[in-house]
Each structure stands twice: as structure tokens, then as C-alpha cells.
Write a protein that holds these residues in place. Sequence first.
Motif, mmCIF file in Angstrom:
data_model
loop_
_atom_site.group_PDB
_atom_site.id
_atom_site.type_symbol
_atom_site.label_atom_id
_atom_site.label_comp_id
_atom_site.label_asym_id
_atom_site.label_seq_id
_atom_site.Cartn_x
_atom_site.Cartn_y
_atom_site.Cartn_z
ATOM 1 N N ASN A 165 1.036 -0.755 0.363
ATOM 2 C CA ASN A 165 -0.353 0.392 0.120
ATOM 3 C C ASN A 165 0.868 1.825 -0.112
ATOM 4 N N ALA A 166 2.057 1.373 0.320
ATOM 5 C CA ALA A 166 2.326 2.156 0.824
ATOM 6 C C ALA A 166 3.729 3.041 -0.619
ATOM 7 N N VAL A 167 3.719 1.632 -1.292
ATOM 8 C CA VAL A 167 4.785 1.877 -2.031
ATOM 9 C C VAL A 167 4.251 1.454 -3.398
ATOM 10 N N LEU A 168 4.088 0.403 -3.833
ATOM 11 C CA LEU A 168 3.010 -0.533 -5.249
ATOM 12 C C LEU A 168 1.616 0.011 -4.572
ATOM 13 N N ASN A 169 1.417 0.879 -5.001
ATOM 14 C CA ASN A 169 -0.004 1.325 -4.553
ATOM 15 C C ASN A 169 -0.344 1.684 -5.443
ATOM 16 N N GLU A 170 -0.552 1.952 -6.953
ATOM 17 C CA GLU A 170 -1.054 2.680 -8.640
ATOM 18 C C GLU A 170 -1.548 0.759 -8.702
ATOM 19 N N PRO A 171 -3.010 1.479 -8.924
ATOM 20 C CA PRO A 171 -3.880 0.253 -9.227
ATOM 21 C C PRO A 171 -2.704 0.008 -10.894
ATOM 22 N N VAL A 172 -3.297 -1.429 -11.126
ATOM 23 C CA VAL A 172 -2.562 -2.363 -12.753
ATOM 24 C C VAL A 172 -3.366 -2.949 -13.610
ATOM 25 N N GLU A 173 -2.568 -2.747 -14.353
ATOM 26 C CA GLU A 173 -4.166 -3.929 -15.483
ATOM 27 C C GLU A 173 -3.445 -5.203 -15.275
ATOM 28 N N PHE A 174 -4.331 -5.781 -15.691
ATOM 29 C CA PHE A 174 -3.704 -6.801 -15.565
ATOM 30 C C PHE A 174 -4.958 -7.530 -16.380
ATOM 31 N N LEU A 175 -3.700 -8.696 -17.251
ATOM 32 C CA LEU A 175 -4.769 -10.128 -18.106
ATOM 33 C C LEU A 175 -4.995 -11.408 -17.097
ATOM 34 N N VAL A 176 -5.805 -11.576 -17.243
ATOM 35 C CA VAL A 176 -5.980 -12.559 -15.422
ATOM 36 C C VAL A 176 -7.199 -13.070 -16.223
ATOM 37 N N GLY A 177 -6.479 -14.540 -16.321
ATOM 38 C CA GLY A 177 -7.658 -15.481 -16.232
ATOM 39 C C GLY A 177 -8.016 -16.869 -15.384
ATOM 40 N N TYR A 178 -9.223 -16.832 -15.382
ATOM 41 C CA TYR A 178 -9.814 -18.189 -14.072
ATOM 42 C C TYR A 178 -10.031 -19.391 -14.620
ATOM 43 N N PHE A 179 -9.145 -20.048 -14.121
ATOM 44 C CA PHE A 179 -9.564 -21.780 -14.650
ATOM 45 C C PHE A 179 -10.139 -22.652 -13.645
ATOM 46 N N ASP A 180 -10.765 -23.669 -14.276
ATOM 47 C CA ASP A 180 -11.024 -24.840 -13.744
ATOM 48 C C ASP A 180 -9.481 -25.306 -13.526
ATOM 49 N N LYS A 181 -9.445 -26.149 -12.045
ATOM 50 C CA LYS A 181 -8.458 -26.466 -11.434
ATOM 51 C C LYS A 181 -8.339 -27.823 -11.963
ATOM 52 N N ASN A 182 -9.453 -28.476 -12.699
ATOM 53 C CA ASN A 182 -9.133 -30.185 -13.453
ATOM 54 C C ASN A 182 -8.689 -29.837 -15.113
ATOM 55 N N THR A 183 -10.118 -28.977 -15.884
ATOM 56 C CA THR A 183 -9.776 -29.416 -16.992
ATOM 57 C C THR A 183 -9.425 -28.033 -17.206
ATOM 58 N N GLY A 184 -9.092 -27.206 -16.813
ATOM 59 C CA GLY A 184 -8.862 -25.705 -17.390
ATOM 60 C C GLY A 184 -10.163 -24.562 -18.270
ATOM 61 N N THR A 185 -11.041 -25.101 -18.092
ATOM 62 C CA THR A 185 -11.969 -24.998 -18.658
ATOM 63 C C THR A 185 -12.631 -23.483 -17.794
ATOM 64 N N PRO A 186 -12.404 -22.263 -18.649
ATOM 65 C CA PRO A 186 -12.897 -20.573 -18.023
ATOM 66 C C PRO A 186 -14.169 -20.599 -16.755
ATOM 67 N N VAL A 187 -13.934 -20.386 -16.174
ATOM 68 C CA VAL A 187 -14.161 -19.734 -14.890
ATOM 69 C C VAL A 187 -14.676 -18.596 -14.880
ATOM 70 N N THR A 188 -16.311 -18.435 -14.342
ATOM 71 C CA THR A 188 -16.986 -16.987 -14.473
ATOM 72 C C THR A 188 -16.091 -16.111 -12.899
ATOM 73 N N PHE A 189 -15.133 -15.142 -13.754
ATOM 74 C CA PHE A 189 -14.376 -14.394 -12.599
ATOM 75 C C PHE A 189 -15.087 -12.997 -12.663
ATOM 76 N N ASP A 190 -15.502 -12.773 -11.598
ATOM 77 C CA ASP A 190 -17.456 -11.596 -11.202
ATOM 78 C C ASP A 190 -16.698 -10.529 -10.222
ATOM 79 N N ILE A 191 -14.872 -9.990 -10.373
ATOM 80 C CA ILE A 191 -14.559 -8.961 -9.867
ATOM 81 C C ILE A 191 -15.202 -7.873 -10.742
ATOM 82 N N PRO A 192 -15.102 -7.525 -9.504
ATOM 83 C CA PRO A 192 -16.518 -5.112 -9.992
ATOM 84 C C PRO A 192 -15.316 -4.373 -11.106
#
Lengths: 351, 286
Positions: A165-192
Motif C-alpha cells: 500500500n505504501a510503495v506499489l499502491n497504484e492500480p495496475v492493468e492485468f490480464l487475468v485468466g480464471y480456470f477450473d483446476k482439473n479441466t482448465g475450462t474458464p470460470v466466471t471471474f466476477d470482480i467488479p
Amino acid sequence: MSSHIPLPKEKHNKSKLFVTRSHLLSKKHEHSKLIQTHPFNHQITIISQSTTVRETLAKYIGPYYNVTLKLSDFIDPAFISNYIKRNTLIALSSNRYIDADDVFAIDGQKLILSVGKDTYETLGLVGKSAQFPVERGSRFVVEIDLLDCMDPAKKYYQRVHNRLNAVLNEPVEFLVGYFDKNTGTPVTFDIPGATIVTPQVDTRSVPNMLVPNVPECLISTNEQTDTWTEHAHELFEWIGLATSCSQAVAGTSDEQTSAYTVPEPTSKDMHIVTVRGLLSATAIHSVINELVAAHTEFYVCVWGFDDAPVSWNSSEHNFYVSGENMYAQAYVPHKNCCLSFQACGPWDAFS
Amino acid sequence: MFYDLNIPLPEAAGKAGGHVSSQEWAQIAQTVEQARVLGYSVVALNLTLQGKLAPEHLSVWNTTPEFKNAQLSWDRATGARVGGATRSVGRGKIRVLRRLTAVIGDATQGHSLASVDGAYDIVAVQPTNDAMLLAACNGTWDAVDIVALDMGQRWNFVAKQKVVTQALALGVSLEIMYQPALAGEKTRQQWVSNAAAVVRATRGRSVIWTSAARRALDLRAPYDIANLGEVLQLNGDLSKRALAANARAALMHAFTRSSTLRAVIAPKHSAADEPEGLAKKARMAS
């Protein structure tokens, strides 16, 4: 230029290609380990006679997300319990260069901060000096295990939280992949604030494509003779030309402009399917397993992100004048054989 | 981060009473923006002067315009330096520093550099003969961070390894500017010879690449410079180091020399000393 200048030798100044022959029924599953230990993938190309490759890919590979978050959001206990512990979350900071900027990533378990000297000296978290650049002390890697010690009551968590929070507190753009652990199929990532992104799919059919016969010496032995090495190089070269839809392998090139010839060619109708985006290693493995079960020969090429902080087995990765970390595999299911080619850039600890 | 520590001001600005016109500032601003687009994070505007330094040389900076997406290391209104040496300016922005290069033909000219202390982020000297090169390298003048050599002209001295090693031991860097490599045939030939001599003398260590670009088209991307370094047997790693770590080291050398007490104590700049804070102070005072 004179060659007597005694400049220091560099250990990591050449790209390397590792060639492995593995048996599909072997307990070691070397061909599978190669896929599953490479978390940050941005492109896959499959060359096959099968016309159902696109459907197979669509079954396992799906959308990923663009999201802007602070680093401290990733260590939030609610985030960890809702996302990190339930499925596989892969995240990579976008539009940041590993050799010039601070790069942040999550490989499913650890938050990896690859930062420059200035950031590290003010960050106040314990990390280790990066292997690359070769001159130590200009880049540092801090790893935070998100599945361990992230208890808000503990001092370690409080320190990490305060410093981020003190040093790296700026928002960063990310590519995010959220996948099922077993099959790797995509799962809904419901972050606002998360924007869904659909991977780009290209399909191309090449009739009468010149496909080499995989030499018997590559399938039957591991003995690295000159002939073996030459055949391996030729096969890898062909796979590279095929993924870029070269005229030389499509049989339409002019002899005047191209001296390349396909070794022991057979004419086949092939289909080349390319998917670009943030791809799950588990999903790639699931796709390949299904294609192997169909018992047709096929070739796979997977490219990793040039600016990913890690490549295979959490090995440190950086960008020299190229940041290649890709692999290609040639599957011969009727002989239960897989030939794997791993290409590492000069600055890759895996090599 | 990639650094380009030499974007020169017009030659006329280095003369007594010299100034930079608004058109020339616009060209410099364009060059700085192009450097940002190419991936550089820190650039230094270089004032080259002949002879002794005088206080009126600082007046050149009074007309500095506002640079887009850039953060200056000095306050445009007062000319005073602000902030730390390698303070991050955030994504998509570029930090602009001030550099002074003194072309030295006489030892007394070098001693006047001490009066610069604090006004410039980096101080370089360009020796014109053997004796001045030796003086620049052996610590005769304290206020030297970079030894700049004219890459496009034939030198009347030899950059000997024994002399250059003294500079490296003191933390002084040697500069290779690549703009002459983009010029005419004869200048290019001379550049190759001179640059190779610098690489030979330094063995590739403590060398910094700079552009000396007078216009945006003279700039090259960091990876292009890494390829150019192969001509001089500077492999990609050493070239990238020359653009990043070595340049940072030169900057830190300057900061340590000018802003710290025996490299142990450094003043902490408060928020009030940031450019925004200074503007707020000026508003409150008026």
C-alpha cells in the motif's frame, strides 16, 4: 572488427532448443509436464488432419479478463479464499516490459513481483537478486505465497500489506485468466470492473500440404547422433514454417525464391487452427489429450508471453533481445510417441 | 528503465547570453516525446558550453516550456532542482533531467565546474587533449560524472586503458553517442574507430549509450542500439547495461556527489518540494 578484445564471456547469450522424445504411456509423462509447468501462454497453433480441432479447442479454451487492481487486492483474504483457493487464477500485468518496468504476475499460487532496483530498495520486502540481467543487483524478484501465511493476524501479512500500500499502491492493468483446476475450462471471474475478452481464433485449411514423415530414428531412439539431431532440426523447422502458413510447405513456393524442401514429404489436407489470448496450461493439456485419443498425427506450437517473469517450473525468465519461451510437440499416437521441442531465450533460467 | 542522457540544446545556447527560441524548444519537446514513445524513461537535456561556466548560463532554462507526459527535475518558475535522483514518475511518463557538458581545453576551466554543484543533475566534461583527458579521469575535478568524447571527429589524443581505468575506478562513466553513426560516410567511419577505442579501453564496462539527437528522427529504440553495439563487440547484455544500469549508475554518482554528505546522509525532499507543492507555495505567497 578485431577479435582480441578480451570482453567478458557471457553464459546466457544464446537461445537454446531442447528436444525430448517421450512415450505417451510412460509414467513420467514428460510431454504433459512440459505443458502443465508453463503457466503463461498467449498463443497455440494446432496443425492436424482432423476437422474437429476448432470444436475441441472451443470446449476447453474460453474467455479471459482485463482488470485493473491494486497489488494489495490480491493478498486480501476474501480474494484468496474466493478465487485463488477455489480454482486456478493466472494473472500478468499488461503493457509492461520485463527488462524495463516492474512486472507483476500470479502463476496460480504465488504473487511474483519482478522489480527494478529503485522499486526494490523502497519496497521493503525480502526478495532475491534476479539472475537476469547477468550483472546482479539491477533486478529483484519477490515471491509472495498466496496460499501460505496470508493471515491478517500475522505480522508477515501486515508487513506485506503495508508495504504494497505504501510503495506499489497504484492500480495496475492485468490480464487475468480464471480456470477450473482439473479441466482448465474458464470460470466466471466476477470482480467488479473486469472486462471480458474473447480469445481470437483463426482457422486455415491447406489442401495438399507437404507434411514430412517423422523419421523412424526420432521415434525409436534417444541417442543423439548427428543424423538424429539433423532430423530433429528439420522437423522443428517444418513445424515453424507450417504454423506461419509458409508457401514453402503449402507447395506453392517458387523454386527461384525458396531453396527449402520438405524432408520426405507426403501430401495431406491439413487444418491449422490458431488461438490467441491468455491460455490455461491445463486447458491446453486437456485439448491435447483429446486429440491424442483420436489417434491422428498432429503438431502443436505454444508460445509464452515474452514479458512473463517465469517460464517452465517457475524458472526465472527475462527479455534479452528476444524473450522466447515456446514449445512445439509432434504427436504420433499410433506409435505412442511424442517429440517435444522447447525453445528458451538467452535469459531463461530453465536453460 | 532505459536512459538517454544526452538530448542536446542548440549550440548557441552554450554561449554567453545564449538562449533557446520557442521553435527550438518545440523541437526538443518533440524529441523528448519520441524518446518516451521509444521506451526511454529518463532523458537529460544537455547544455554544451565552451570555456568557463558563468551564472548567466543557467538563464537558458528560464524559458523551458511544458513538456507533455514529462516530469522535469527542476521547477520551471524558479529553476531550482526538485525531487530525488531516480524517483519514478509513473507509467507512460518520462523524467527530464538537466545536464551540463563542458568542453575543456584548459585545466582552469575544469575548476569552474565546482560552482555548478546542485544546479545540474549530471555534469560531463569533453576533453580536447591528452592532458585534459587525464585530468578528467583521475579525479582532478570533483564535479565530473561523465567523460564525453566527440565520436564524429578525429581525436588528437589516444584513449589509453591506463587513463580510462582511473575514471572507472572513480565511478565516472564514458559516453558513446550514436548520432554520428547515422551521419555521413566519413563521420561514420570515424565513429566506428572512436567507439571501438572506447570499448577497447573500458572493456565494455561503465560505458553509457546516448543519442546526442538534435531531432526526433535521430533517436533509435533501445534494442536497435543493442544491435548497433554488436558492431563494437558490445554484446546485447553489455549494450542494454549501457542503456540502463550504467546510465543509472552515472545518475546515482551525480546525485551522491551533489546531494549527499559523504554518500551517507541525503536530504529527504518533502511533498512541499515537489513541483506541485512548489506551485502551491507560489500561489499561497501571491
